[in-house]
Write a protein that holds these residues in place. Structure first.
Motif, short mmCIF file in Angstrom:
data_model
loop_
_atom_site.label_atom_id
_atom_site.label_comp_id
_atom_site.label_asym_id
_atom_site.label_seq_id
_atom_site.Cartn_x
_atom_site.Cartn_y
_atom_site.Cartn_z
N THR A 154 5.33 -5.22 -5.27
CA THR A 154 4.97 -4.50 -3.92
C THR A 154 4.94 -2.88 -4.48
OG1 THR A 154 6.39 -5.82 -2.58
CG2 THR A 154 6.39 -3.50 -1.98
N ASN A 155 3.85 -2.24 -4.03
CA ASN A 155 3.95 -0.56 -4.33
C ASN A 155 4.23 -0.08 -2.95
OD1 ASN A 155 3.32 -1.47 -6.86
ND2 ASN A 155 0.94 -0.77 -6.67
N VAL A 156 5.01 1.16 -3.13
CA VAL A 156 5.28 1.85 -1.92
C VAL A 156 4.81 3.24 -2.21
CG1 VAL A 156 6.98 2.87 -0.46
CG2 VAL A 156 7.38 0.47 -1.51
N TYR A 157 3.97 3.91 -1.21
CA TYR A 157 3.39 5.23 -1.49
C TYR A 157 4.05 6.00 -0.51
CZ TYR A 157 0.13 2.26 -3.80
OH TYR A 157 -0.56 1.29 -4.72
N VAL A 158 4.78 7.05 -1.03
CA VAL A 158 5.69 7.67 0.25
C VAL A 158 4.79 8.75 0.84
CG1 VAL A 158 7.75 9.43 0.12
CG2 VAL A 158 7.74 7.37 -1.28
N THR A 159 3.94 9.24 0.04
CA THR A 159 3.41 10.26 0.92
C THR A 159 1.77 9.80 1.13
OG1 THR A 159 2.16 11.63 -1.05
CG2 THR A 159 4.45 12.37 -0.50
N ALA A 160 1.02 10.51 2.20
CA ALA A 160 -0.24 10.32 2.35
C ALA A 160 -1.32 11.24 1.69
CB ALA A 160 -0.26 10.33 3.99
N GLU A 164 -7.95 2.30 1.34
CA GLU A 164 -9.01 1.24 1.06
C GLU A 164 -9.36 1.20 -0.50
OE1 GLU A 164 -12.06 -1.28 1.82
OE2 GLU A 164 -10.83 -0.66 3.03
N ALA A 165 -9.36 2.24 -0.90
CA ALA A 165 -9.49 2.19 -2.51
C ALA A 165 -8.32 1.28 -3.16
CB ALA A 165 -9.54 3.61 -3.04
N LEU A 166 -7.28 1.45 -2.71
CA LEU A 166 -6.28 0.76 -3.46
C LEU A 166 -6.33 -0.87 -3.10
CD1 LEU A 166 -3.04 2.77 -2.90
CD2 LEU A 166 -4.01 2.37 -5.10
N LEU A 167 -6.70 -1.07 -2.18
CA LEU A 167 -7.18 -2.50 -1.66
C LEU A 167 -8.20 -3.04 -2.61
CD1 LEU A 167 -6.99 -2.72 2.09
CD2 LEU A 167 -5.10 -2.57 0.71
N THR A 202 8.25 3.37 11.20
CA THR A 202 6.90 2.58 11.29
C THR A 202 6.06 2.83 9.91
OG1 THR A 202 6.78 2.53 13.72
CG2 THR A 202 4.63 1.95 12.45
N ALA A 203 5.65 1.82 9.29
CA ALA A 203 4.62 2.05 8.19
C ALA A 203 3.53 0.93 8.19
CB ALA A 203 5.70 1.90 6.76
N GLN A 204 2.69 1.29 7.33
CA GLN A 204 1.55 0.57 7.16
C GLN A 204 1.61 -0.59 5.93
OE1 GLN A 204 -2.58 1.79 7.24
NE2 GLN A 204 -2.22 3.57 8.62
N HIS A 205 1.49 -1.97 6.12
CA HIS A 205 1.55 -2.79 5.18
C HIS A 205 0.44 -3.55 4.87
CE1 HIS A 205 3.43 -6.88 3.85
NE2 HIS A 205 3.13 -6.23 2.77
N CYS A 206 -0.19 -3.57 3.85
CA CYS A 206 -1.23 -4.39 3.61
C CYS A 206 -0.93 -5.48 2.45
CB CYS A 206 -2.56 -3.59 2.96
SG CYS A 206 -3.22 -2.42 4.09
N ARG A 207 -1.15 -6.66 2.53
CA ARG A 207 -0.70 -7.69 1.92
C ARG A 207 -1.97 -8.84 1.45
NH1 ARG A 207 3.78 -9.85 -0.86
NH2 ARG A 207 3.71 -12.11 -0.49
N LEU A 208 -1.87 -9.06 0.14
CA LEU A 208 -2.63 -10.02 -0.53
C LEU A 208 -2.05 -11.15 -0.76
CD1 LEU A 208 -5.49 -10.60 -1.16
CD2 LEU A 208 -4.81 -9.60 -3.43
N ALA A 209 -1.76 -12.22 0.18
CA ALA A 209 -0.84 -13.12 0.15
C ALA A 209 -0.75 -14.15 -1.05
CB ALA A 209 -0.79 -14.00 1.35
N PHE A 210 -2.11 -14.64 -1.43
CA PHE A 210 -2.02 -15.45 -2.42
C PHE A 210 -1.75 -15.13 -3.70
CE2 PHE A 210 -6.37 -13.66 -3.32
CZ PHE A 210 -6.33 -13.74 -4.65
N ALA A 211 -1.86 -13.69 -3.91
CA ALA A 211 -1.59 -12.94 -5.19
C ALA A 211 0.13 -12.44 -5.09
CB ALA A 211 -2.49 -11.85 -5.45
N GLY A 212 0.71 -12.23 -3.92
CA GLY A 212 1.90 -11.62 -3.81
C GLY A 212 2.13 -10.14 -4.04
N SER A 226 1.86 -6.41 -2.29
CA SER A 226 1.96 -5.79 -0.86
C SER A 226 2.03 -4.38 -1.30
CB SER A 226 3.36 -6.01 -0.32
OG SER A 226 3.61 -7.03 0.36
N LEU A 227 1.18 -3.59 -0.44
CA LEU A 227 0.93 -2.08 -0.36
C LEU A 227 1.69 -1.47 0.88
CD1 LEU A 227 -2.72 -1.85 -2.00
CD2 LEU A 227 -0.51 -2.22 -3.12
N VAL A 228 2.67 -0.71 0.62
CA VAL A 228 3.13 -0.13 1.72
C VAL A 228 3.00 1.47 2.05
CG1 VAL A 228 5.32 0.20 3.16
CG2 VAL A 228 4.86 -1.71 1.49
#
Length: 712
Positions: free
Chosen positions: A61-67, A82-85, A110-120, A122-124
């Motif tokens: 799980t990677n958490v990015y604090v700033t935008a 998108e680049a990180l995905l 509230t935060a955005q969470h992108c998940r690639l489930a089969f690889a475990g 998460s980008l927050v």
């Protein structure tokens, strides 16, 4: 285009806008958690570690604090997301549509969470406003820290507002939800030179959030922009692999290739290319004990509620730091930092951030107390323990002030004559054998024609040596080839070494009767020029194989082998060579001494390269991992062992009256930390240590011609 919130690829559809994302998947357990500021910090400063964390498949799980630098409501941040995905998807071969992105709520935010489930994976994305290099933006983290603003709204289509406490609570909730074994973050203060203001405060946030959580992850802090003047230490193969992932990120953010492809290495941002050639990290010790010393004085507390003192080191209690960050004295009191800055003795068992401490490899003792806002916190924004008015006190630390503590055990000297161990240097090994609960100092002694071991005592002393191997089948080997470890997988320590025909082993299961183990790695005898490198490097690896260096290179062999597969032809046959488990994967890695510092190679990376690369930690270009301060150590004066039970072997040696260890962080060593103090005036010619397993601190010893001094 018709916008459908349920589409998994909604984030990529700019026309839909991120306000139409669905509810996101909940956060899941991840063995690796990363907390960084910006959407490329992980790709620039924490590689190749995160690439390999993804490949382990145990959750990242990677958490990015700033935008981004965009204004609230626009899509300026989305290209980075998108680049990180694309970048992380490429590591596991995922298509873009396999990502699921949505909104989640964490600790009321509230935060955005992108998940690639089969690889475990998460980008927050928390989307706090970027503060700029020096933190001068109006809503910067630095201004929040200094109290110039009370809160700031996120750069997001679903804005939320964070104050300092809200950020800490949100990150603490993420730590609790993911329950990581390892938490990686950025610089926690300007103790290695200045860095981006957001980097350093996010590093401080990670420490404070860990203190506020219920979890005990190992913390590793990665240096940022201040590594640009340090020597490059990334192998060409690892650089190319990391550059490919960064190239997929920059294709989406800079347009040097179509988004979804990778920019060619020469077209990457030059500053980014330079940074990617370097990796420097500082670990936080998960376990240590001994006297807590600052200068000539030591930490002391007398009773619960009393303020801590600096007293004569001869009269103070010892301290034990555990994985929770608790500092417990030998008198039963625990240390606690208060919001006022006072450091007091307290009853143990109080679960409070003030009772959690983080001792980094530099010797800084950070606290879990949230610092009070002050006018200028640009280079110091986290409390560490210093001394004010002659008493320990929690104070802002960073540049230029950050006190250096030593938490090291004492040693007890035993005359060599009392142990009957006469061998020295590489001919002496240490381990816990079947016959005793404590580590023994062992050697093939002259005249004994077999294995003699001096049992250790609880106070660090040594008893007279006893015969270990069977007299009717003695272990007659080249003395410097002695290797102790579990060679047959029964969790007991065996003894092996080499003779002219190959390898002999005396196993615990056989009652230490020596028998032929292998016909490989044999030699012409102890005086043979070709025997020296093998005899002085022989090691029993974690997987039970016996590894050594012969004319062909590094080889590891199993029972009854007549030859071994060459793992590396790189090491210089004239240099000292050590085998160790540097990355905790239970494989034999190897290091050699060079005038520029230690150079090491990981067994897990031999498919990419088997050549060694620089592992020595440097600060402003000076190697600190023990091999550039006058003498290059050899196998007599340096030893590898796991000093804190994190599963990785560390490089230890004697320097200036102490045994110091440079801890492995998986792809490099950190600065030297003292682990034991030697008797006054002792100038060791040998350093030994037992293999440390099972979460305990190892017994370490140093010796000169007449004395052997060991920890308890």
């Amino acid at each position: 285009m018709l916008c459908r919130p349920w589409l998994l690829f909604a984030l990529a559809a700019a026309a839909c806008g991120d306000n139409l994302l669905p509810d996101g998947e909940p956060l899941a357990h991840a063995s690796d958690l990363t907390i960084v500021a910006h959407q490329d910090d992980d790709l620039l400063f924490i590689q190749p570690d995160l690439f390999e964390a993804v490949q382990h498949g145990t959750g990242l799980t990677n958490v990015y604090v700033t935008a981004g630098n965009g204004k609230r409501g626009d899509d300026a941040a989305n290209p980075r997301y998108e680049a990180l995905l694309r970048a992380y998807g490429a590591i596991v071969g995922a298509t873009r549509s396999e990502w699921s992105c949505g909104w989640i709520e964490i600790a009321g935010h509230t935060a955005q969470h992108c998940r690639l489930a089969f690889a475990g994976i998460s980008l927050v994305f928390l989307a706090y406003p970027d503060g700029g290099l020096e933190g001068k933006a109006p809503n910067s983290l630095l201004h929040l820290w200094e109290g110039k603003i009370a809160s700031a709204s996120t750069v997001s289509r679903r804005p939320t507002t964070y104050d300092q406490r809200g950020l800490i609570d949100t990150l603490a909730a993420i730590i609790d939800l993911t329950a990581p074994a390892t938490l990686r973050t950025l610089e926690v203060a300007a103790t290695h030179g200045t860095d981006h203001a957001d980097h350093m405060i996010v590093g401080a946030l990670a420490v404070l959030a860990t203190a506020a959580s219920s979890q005990d992850p190992e913390l590793v802090s990665y240096r940022g922009y201040n590594i640009s003047d340090e020597p490059a230490n990334m192998s060409p193969a690892l650089f190319a692999r990391s550059a490919d992932i960064l190239g997929r990120y920059e294709a989406c953010t800079r347009g040097c290739a179509p988004c979804g492809e990778a920019c060619a290495i020469p077209t990457l941002d030059k500053v980014h290319r330079d940074l990617l050639h370097r990796r420097y990290a500082i670990g936080m010790r998960t376990r240590a004990s001994g006297l807590l010393r600052l200068g000539d004085g030591c930490m002391d507390v007398t009773s619960a509620g009393d303020t801590a003192m600096i007293s004569d080191c001869a009269t103070v209690p010892t301290w034990q730091l555990d994985e929770h960050g608790t500092l417990r004295s030998s008198t039963g009191l625990c240390l606690r930092a208060l919001a006022t800055g006072e450091v007091i003795g307290d009853t143990c068992g109080v679960d409070d951030p003030g009772g959690r401490f983080f001792l980094d490899d530099d010797g800084h003792l950070w606290t879990g107390v949230v610092p009070a806002a002050q006018r200028d916190m640009a280079l110091a924004h986290l409390y560490c323990v210093g001394v004010s008015g002659g008493r320990p006190r929690a104070e802002l630390c960073g540049a230029p002030s950050a006190p250096i503590w030593e938490l090291a055990r004492t040693t007890l000297a035993t005359p060599r004559a009392a142990t009957t161990i006469t061998r020295t240097g590489r001919a002496v090994r240490m381990a816990r054998l079947r016959r005793g609960p404590r580590a023994m100092v062992c050697a093939i002694e002259p005249g004994a024609r077999g294995l003699m071991c001096a049992p250790g005592m609880a106070n660090g002393g040594l008893l007279p040596a006893i015969r270990i191997d069977d007299r009717d089948a003695p272990l007659v080997i080249e003395p410097e080839s002695l290797a102790l470890g579990d060679v047959d997988g029964d969790a007991q320590t065996d003894a092996c070494g080499r003779d002219a025909d190959g390898i002999l082993c005396a196993t615990a299961a056989s009652g230490y009767r020596a028998a032929r183990w292998s016909y490989a790695l044999g030699g012409a005898g102890p005086t043979s020029a070709t025997a020296t490198a093998t005899a002085r490097s022989l090691t029993i690896a974690p997987d039970g194989k016996i590894c050594g260096l012969d004319d062909a290179g590094v080889i590891c062999i199993g029972k009854d082998a007549t030859s071994g597969t060459v793992r590396s032809t790189w090491p210089d046959r004239r240099a000292a060579l050590w085998f160790a488990d540097l990355d905790g994967d239970h494989q034999a890695d190897w290091c050699t001494a060079t005038p520029a510092g230690p150079a090491c190679s990981l067994a897990s990376e031999t498919a990419l390269s088997s050549d060694g690369v620089a592992w020595g930690y440097t600060l402003r270009g000076m190697v600190e991992a023990g091999m550039a301060d006058g003498a290059i150590p050899d196998t007599a004066t340096a030893v590898f062992t796991d000093v804190d039970g994190d599963g990785r072997d560390d490089l230890c040696m004697a320097r200036d009256g102490v045994i110091v260890c440079a801890r492995s962080t998986g792809h490099g060593f950190g600065p030297r930390s003292a682990v034991a103090r030697l008797p006054a005036g002792m100038v060791p010619t040998s350093v030994w240590a037992e293999p440390a397993r099972g979460g305990r601190e190892p017994k370490v010893c140093a010796a000169d011609a007449t004395t052997i001094a060991c920890t308890d």
